[in-house]
Enzyme design. Structure first.
Site, PDB file in Angstrom:
ATOM      1  N   HIS A 247       0.861  -1.185   0.000  1.00  0.00           N
ATOM      2  CA  HIS A 247       0.000   0.000   0.000  1.00  0.00           C
ATOM      3  C   HIS A 247       0.896   1.233   0.000  1.00  0.00           C
ATOM      4  O   HIS A 247       1.972   1.229   0.609  1.00  0.00           O
ATOM      5  CB  HIS A 247      -0.890   0.014   1.244  1.00  0.00           C
ATOM      6  CG  HIS A 247      -1.361   1.380   1.626  1.00  0.00           C
ATOM      7  ND1 HIS A 247      -0.773   2.117   2.638  1.00  0.00           N
ATOM      8  CD2 HIS A 247      -2.349   2.157   1.113  1.00  0.00           C
ATOM      9  CE1 HIS A 247      -1.400   3.282   2.741  1.00  0.00           C
ATOM     10  NE2 HIS A 247      -2.345   3.338   1.834  1.00  0.00           N
TER      11      HIS A 247
ATOM     12  N   ARG B  24      -0.069  12.637  -0.921  1.00  0.00           N
ATOM     13  CA  ARG B  24      -1.183  13.569  -1.067  1.00  0.00           C
ATOM     14  C   ARG B  24      -0.772  14.994  -0.666  1.00  0.00           C
ATOM     15  O   ARG B  24       0.225  15.208   0.022  1.00  0.00           O
ATOM     16  CB  ARG B  24      -2.367  13.104  -0.226  1.00  0.00           C
ATOM     17  CG  ARG B  24      -2.029  12.935   1.250  1.00  0.00           C
ATOM     18  CD  ARG B  24      -3.084  12.166   2.027  1.00  0.00           C
ATOM     19  NE  ARG B  24      -2.679  11.992   3.414  1.00  0.00           N
ATOM     20  CZ  ARG B  24      -1.902  11.011   3.851  1.00  0.00           C
ATOM     21  NH1 ARG B  24      -1.465  10.097   3.005  1.00  0.00           N
ATOM     22  NH2 ARG B  24      -1.561  10.935   5.120  1.00  0.00           N
TER      23      ARG B  24
END
Length: 302
Positions: A104, A108
Protein backbone atom coordinates in the site's frame (compact mmCIF):
# COMPACT_ATOMS: atom_id res chain seq x y z
CA UNK A 1 3.96 26.83 -11.81
CA UNK A 2 2.83 26.74 -8.18
CA UNK A 3 3.34 23.74 -5.89
CA UNK A 4 -0.30 22.67 -6.17
CA UNK A 5 -0.11 22.43 -9.95
CA UNK A 6 3.33 20.80 -9.90
CA UNK A 7 2.19 18.10 -7.51
CA UNK A 8 -1.00 17.49 -9.50
CA UNK A 9 1.09 17.03 -12.64
CA UNK A 10 3.48 14.74 -10.77
CA UNK A 11 0.86 12.32 -9.45
CA UNK A 12 -0.50 11.77 -12.96
CA UNK A 13 3.00 11.06 -14.29
CA UNK A 14 3.67 8.77 -11.33
CA UNK A 15 0.39 6.92 -11.94
CA UNK A 16 1.52 6.15 -15.49
CA UNK A 17 4.96 5.00 -14.33
CA UNK A 18 3.67 2.75 -11.54
CA UNK A 19 0.94 1.18 -13.68
CA UNK A 20 3.42 0.45 -16.47
CA UNK A 21 5.88 -1.12 -14.01
CA UNK A 22 3.22 -3.33 -12.45
CA UNK A 23 1.92 -4.41 -15.85
CA UNK A 24 5.43 -5.46 -16.87
CA UNK A 25 5.81 -7.45 -13.67
CA UNK A 26 2.47 -9.18 -14.21
CA UNK A 27 3.06 -9.98 -17.87
CA UNK A 28 -0.63 -10.58 -18.65
CA UNK A 29 -3.14 -8.24 -17.01
CA UNK A 30 -3.57 -4.56 -17.90
CA UNK A 31 -5.01 -1.71 -15.89
CA UNK A 32 -8.49 -0.53 -16.81
CA UNK A 33 -9.13 3.18 -16.30
CA UNK A 34 -12.34 4.66 -14.96
CA UNK A 35 -12.45 8.46 -15.12
CA UNK A 36 -14.95 10.08 -12.77
CA UNK A 37 -16.15 13.53 -11.87
CA UNK A 38 -17.06 14.83 -8.44
CA UNK A 39 -20.36 16.75 -8.55
CA UNK A 40 -19.03 19.40 -6.15
CA UNK A 41 -15.74 19.91 -8.00
CA UNK A 42 -12.88 17.93 -9.49
CA UNK A 43 -12.58 14.24 -10.22
CA UNK A 44 -10.10 11.45 -10.66
CA UNK A 45 -8.74 8.48 -12.55
CA UNK A 46 -9.27 5.08 -10.96
CA UNK A 47 -7.13 2.35 -12.51
CA UNK A 48 -7.72 -1.28 -11.55
CA UNK A 49 -5.96 -4.51 -12.42
CA UNK A 50 -7.50 -7.93 -11.81
CA UNK A 51 -7.04 -11.65 -12.42
CA UNK A 52 -3.46 -11.31 -13.62
CA UNK A 53 -0.68 -13.84 -13.60
CA UNK A 54 0.90 -12.08 -10.59
CA UNK A 55 -1.65 -9.56 -9.28
CA UNK A 56 -5.05 -10.87 -8.27
CA UNK A 57 -6.48 -7.41 -7.59
CA UNK A 58 -5.13 -3.92 -7.31
CA UNK A 59 -5.71 -0.27 -7.94
CA UNK A 60 -3.62 2.84 -8.57
CA UNK A 61 -5.85 5.88 -8.20
CA UNK A 62 -5.42 9.62 -8.59
CA UNK A 63 -7.88 12.28 -7.49
CA UNK A 64 -7.90 16.06 -7.74
CA UNK A 65 -10.91 17.53 -5.94
CA UNK A 66 -11.95 20.95 -4.69
CA UNK A 67 -14.92 22.93 -3.45
CA UNK A 68 -16.65 23.76 -0.19
CA UNK A 69 -15.24 21.90 2.79
CA UNK A 70 -17.81 19.27 3.90
CA UNK A 71 -19.27 19.62 7.39
CA UNK A 72 -17.45 16.52 8.65
CA UNK A 73 -14.12 17.96 7.47
CA UNK A 74 -14.85 21.32 9.12
CA UNK A 75 -15.32 19.49 12.39
CA UNK A 76 -12.23 17.33 11.88
CA UNK A 77 -10.02 20.35 11.13
CA UNK A 78 -11.82 22.61 13.63
CA UNK A 79 -12.41 25.37 11.07
CA UNK A 80 -15.48 27.39 9.99
CA UNK A 81 -16.96 27.24 6.49
CA UNK A 82 -14.02 27.02 4.10
CA UNK A 83 -12.96 25.92 0.64
CA UNK A 84 -10.42 23.20 -0.02
CA UNK A 85 -8.23 21.58 -2.65
CA UNK A 86 -6.91 18.02 -2.31
CA UNK A 87 -4.95 15.83 -4.69
CA UNK A 88 -3.14 12.56 -4.32
CA UNK A 89 -2.24 9.11 -5.53
CA UNK A 90 -3.26 6.01 -3.59
CA UNK A 91 -2.51 2.39 -4.40
CA UNK A 92 -3.08 -1.09 -3.00
CA UNK A 93 -1.87 -4.29 -4.69
CA UNK A 94 -3.02 -7.79 -3.67
CA UNK A 95 -0.83 -10.44 -5.37
CA UNK A 96 -2.00 -13.94 -6.29
CA UNK A 97 0.94 -15.89 -4.83
CA UNK A 98 0.83 -15.93 -0.98
CA UNK A 99 4.61 -15.45 -0.91
CA UNK A 100 4.37 -12.06 -2.63
CA UNK A 101 3.47 -9.30 -0.14
CA UNK A 102 0.52 -6.98 -0.40
CA UNK A 103 1.63 -3.37 -0.67
CA UNK A 104 0.00 0.00 0.00
CA UNK A 105 1.19 3.54 -0.66
CA UNK A 106 -0.15 7.06 -1.03
CA UNK A 107 1.14 10.58 -1.46
CA UNK A 108 -1.18 13.57 -1.07
CA UNK A 109 -1.40 17.37 -0.78
CA UNK A 110 -4.10 19.55 0.78
CA UNK A 111 -4.88 23.27 0.76
CA UNK A 112 -7.46 25.11 2.84
CA UNK A 113 -8.90 28.54 1.91
CA UNK A 114 -11.16 31.10 3.50
CA UNK A 115 -14.39 32.16 1.79
CA UNK A 116 -12.42 34.75 -0.20
CA UNK A 117 -10.15 31.97 -1.50
CA UNK A 118 -7.10 33.17 0.43
CA UNK A 119 -5.00 30.18 1.39
CA UNK A 120 -5.10 29.53 5.12
CA UNK A 121 -3.19 26.28 5.41
CA UNK A 122 -1.51 23.54 3.38
CA UNK A 123 0.24 20.26 4.06
CA UNK A 124 1.67 17.09 2.54
CA UNK A 125 1.19 13.51 3.72
CA UNK A 126 1.88 9.99 2.58
CA UNK A 127 3.87 6.82 3.01
CA UNK A 128 4.23 3.20 1.96
CA UNK A 129 4.01 -0.08 3.88
CA UNK A 130 4.46 -3.80 3.19
CA UNK A 131 2.17 -6.63 4.30
CA UNK A 132 3.70 -10.08 3.75
CA UNK A 133 1.99 -13.37 4.61
CA UNK A 134 5.33 -15.19 4.95
CA UNK A 135 8.46 -13.53 6.19
CA UNK A 136 11.71 -13.14 4.27
CA UNK A 137 13.92 -10.83 6.28
CA UNK A 138 15.90 -9.78 3.22
CA UNK A 139 12.67 -8.48 1.65
CA UNK A 140 11.89 -6.40 4.71
CA UNK A 141 15.40 -4.97 4.73
CA UNK A 142 15.23 -4.16 1.02
CA UNK A 143 11.85 -2.41 1.29
CA UNK A 144 12.81 -0.34 4.33
CA UNK A 145 16.28 0.53 3.09
CA UNK A 146 14.92 1.76 -0.24
CA UNK A 147 12.49 4.09 1.55
CA UNK A 148 15.23 5.19 3.96
CA UNK A 149 17.62 6.01 1.11
CA UNK A 150 14.95 8.13 -0.58
CA UNK A 151 14.40 10.16 2.59
CA UNK A 152 17.94 10.61 3.89
CA UNK A 153 18.93 13.49 1.54
CA UNK A 154 16.17 15.52 3.24
CA UNK A 155 17.26 14.70 6.79
CA UNK A 156 18.70 11.65 8.52
CA UNK A 157 16.05 11.91 11.24
CA UNK A 158 13.12 11.51 8.84
CA UNK A 159 13.17 7.76 8.21
CA UNK A 160 13.35 6.78 11.92
CA UNK A 161 10.58 9.25 12.77
CA UNK A 162 8.27 8.24 9.95
CA UNK A 163 8.96 4.53 10.41
CA UNK A 164 7.87 4.91 14.04
CA UNK A 165 4.71 6.71 12.96
CA UNK A 166 3.98 3.88 10.52
CA UNK A 167 4.54 1.23 13.21
CA UNK A 168 2.09 3.07 15.46
CA UNK A 169 -0.54 3.72 12.80
CA UNK A 170 -1.01 0.47 10.84
CA UNK A 171 -2.04 -1.53 13.90
CA UNK A 172 -5.12 -3.59 14.69
CA UNK A 173 -5.50 -2.34 18.24
CA UNK A 174 -8.48 -4.63 18.79
CA UNK A 175 -6.13 -7.58 18.08
CA UNK A 176 -3.70 -6.83 20.88
CA UNK A 177 -1.73 -4.20 18.92
CA UNK A 178 -1.00 -6.63 16.10
CA UNK A 179 0.59 -4.73 13.21
CA UNK A 180 -0.98 -5.04 9.77
CA UNK A 181 2.36 -5.99 8.26
CA UNK A 182 6.02 -5.07 8.67
CA UNK A 183 5.50 -1.35 8.22
CA UNK A 184 7.34 1.17 6.14
CA UNK A 185 6.95 4.93 6.53
CA UNK A 186 3.98 7.18 7.29
CA UNK A 187 3.75 10.96 7.70
CA UNK A 188 1.04 13.61 7.69
CA UNK A 189 0.52 17.34 8.17
CA UNK A 190 3.94 18.31 6.81
CA UNK A 191 3.41 22.06 6.67
CA UNK A 192 5.94 24.23 4.82
CA UNK A 193 7.57 27.02 6.78
CA UNK A 194 7.93 29.27 3.71
CA UNK A 195 8.00 29.15 -0.08
CA UNK A 196 11.42 27.49 -0.20
CA UNK A 197 10.20 24.84 2.21
CA UNK A 198 7.17 24.22 -0.01
CA UNK A 199 9.48 23.24 -2.85
CA UNK A 200 11.61 21.13 -0.51
CA UNK A 201 8.54 19.19 0.62
CA UNK A 202 7.41 18.80 -2.99
CA UNK A 203 10.81 17.29 -3.84
CA UNK A 204 10.52 15.06 -0.78
CA UNK A 205 7.15 13.75 -2.00
CA UNK A 206 8.52 13.19 -5.47
CA UNK A 207 11.50 11.25 -4.10
CA UNK A 208 9.22 9.00 -2.06
CA UNK A 209 6.94 8.32 -5.01
CA UNK A 210 9.91 7.54 -7.23
CA UNK A 211 11.19 5.01 -4.65
CA UNK A 212 8.04 2.88 -4.73
CA UNK A 213 8.75 0.60 -7.70
CA UNK A 214 12.42 0.00 -6.73
CA UNK A 215 11.24 -0.88 -3.21
CA UNK A 216 8.53 -3.33 -4.29
CA UNK A 217 9.18 -4.87 -7.71
CA UNK A 218 12.43 -6.71 -6.81
CA UNK A 219 10.47 -8.50 -4.06
CA UNK A 220 7.73 -9.42 -6.54
CA UNK A 221 10.28 -10.85 -8.97
CA UNK A 222 11.92 -12.95 -6.24
CA UNK A 223 8.73 -14.48 -4.85
CA UNK A 224 6.15 -14.68 -7.64
CA UNK A 225 7.18 -18.17 -8.84
CA UNK A 226 7.46 -19.90 -5.44
CA UNK A 227 5.18 -22.98 -5.45
CA UNK A 228 2.21 -22.87 -3.05
CA UNK A 229 -0.80 -24.95 -2.14
CA UNK A 230 -4.25 -24.59 -0.57
CA UNK A 231 -2.81 -24.28 2.95
CA UNK A 232 -0.87 -21.17 1.94
CA UNK A 233 -3.94 -19.72 0.17
CA UNK A 234 -5.97 -20.27 3.33
CA UNK A 235 -3.36 -18.41 5.41
CA UNK A 236 -3.18 -15.62 2.84
CA UNK A 237 -6.95 -15.15 3.11
CA UNK A 238 -6.86 -15.17 6.91
CA UNK A 239 -4.21 -12.43 6.80
CA UNK A 240 -6.29 -10.55 4.24
CA UNK A 241 -9.11 -10.65 6.77
CA UNK A 242 -6.90 -8.72 9.19
CA UNK A 243 -6.13 -6.26 6.39
CA UNK A 244 -9.86 -5.69 5.89
CA UNK A 245 -10.35 -5.20 9.63
CA UNK A 246 -7.75 -2.45 9.74
CA UNK A 247 -9.10 -0.65 6.68
CA UNK A 248 -12.72 -0.66 7.84
CA UNK A 249 -12.19 -0.11 11.57
CA UNK A 250 -9.09 2.06 11.94
CA UNK A 251 -7.95 3.62 8.66
CA UNK A 252 -8.56 7.36 8.82
CA UNK A 253 -8.60 7.79 5.05
CA UNK A 254 -11.25 5.12 4.52
CA UNK A 255 -13.49 6.39 7.31
CA UNK A 256 -13.00 10.00 6.29
CA UNK A 257 -13.85 9.28 2.65
CA UNK A 258 -17.01 7.37 3.50
CA UNK A 259 -18.18 10.04 5.96
CA UNK A 260 -17.65 12.87 3.47
CA UNK A 261 -19.46 11.32 0.49
CA UNK A 262 -16.26 10.25 -1.22
CA UNK A 263 -16.36 7.93 -4.20
CA UNK A 264 -17.17 4.57 -2.63
CA UNK A 265 -15.76 2.38 -5.42
CA UNK A 266 -12.39 4.13 -5.25
CA UNK A 267 -12.29 4.09 -1.43
CA UNK A 268 -13.09 0.36 -1.15
CA UNK A 269 -10.71 -0.53 -3.97
CA UNK A 270 -8.22 -1.34 -1.18
CA UNK A 271 -10.12 -4.45 -0.11
CA UNK A 272 -8.92 -7.87 -1.30
CA UNK A 273 -11.06 -10.05 -3.59
CA UNK A 274 -11.35 -12.84 -1.01
CA UNK A 275 -10.72 -13.11 2.73
CA UNK A 276 -11.48 -15.52 5.60
CA UNK A 277 -12.38 -15.28 9.26
CA UNK A 278 -12.19 -18.29 11.61
CA UNK A 279 -13.27 -18.20 15.22
CA UNK A 280 -10.23 -17.86 17.52
CA UNK A 281 -7.81 -19.04 14.84
CA UNK A 282 -4.27 -19.79 16.02
CA UNK A 283 -1.50 -20.94 13.66
CA UNK A 284 0.22 -24.19 14.49
CA UNK A 285 3.19 -23.76 16.82
CA UNK A 286 6.50 -23.87 14.97
CA UNK A 287 4.90 -23.31 11.56
CA UNK A 288 5.82 -20.68 8.98
CA UNK A 289 2.51 -19.03 9.75
CA UNK A 290 3.32 -18.78 13.45
CA UNK A 291 6.73 -17.38 12.54
CA UNK A 292 5.04 -14.59 10.59
CA UNK A 293 2.95 -13.62 13.61
CA UNK A 294 6.15 -13.04 15.55
CA UNK A 295 7.14 -10.29 13.12
CA UNK A 296 3.95 -8.24 13.54
CA UNK A 297 5.56 -6.01 16.16
CA UNK A 298 7.83 -2.98 15.71
CA UNK A 299 11.42 -3.97 14.86
CA UNK A 300 14.42 -2.49 13.10
CA UNK A 301 14.72 -3.25 9.38
CA UNK A 302 17.03 -0.68 7.81
Amino acid sequence: MNVKDQFTQYIHILQDIICAGLERADGEAKFIEDKWERPDGGGGKTRVIANGAVFEKGGVNTSVVHGSLPQAMQQAFNVPESNFFACGLSLVIHPRNPYVPTVHANWRYFELYDKNNQRLDCWFGGGADLTPNYIFEEDGRHFHNTLKNAMEPFGTELYPNYKKQCDEYFVNKHRGDEMRGIGGVFYDYLRPADENDEHRLLSFQQANGKAFLPAYLPIVEKRKDIPYNEKEIEWQEIRRGRYVEFNLIHDRGTLFGLKTSGRTESILMSLPPRARWYYNYQPEAGSKEAEMMGYLRPRGWA
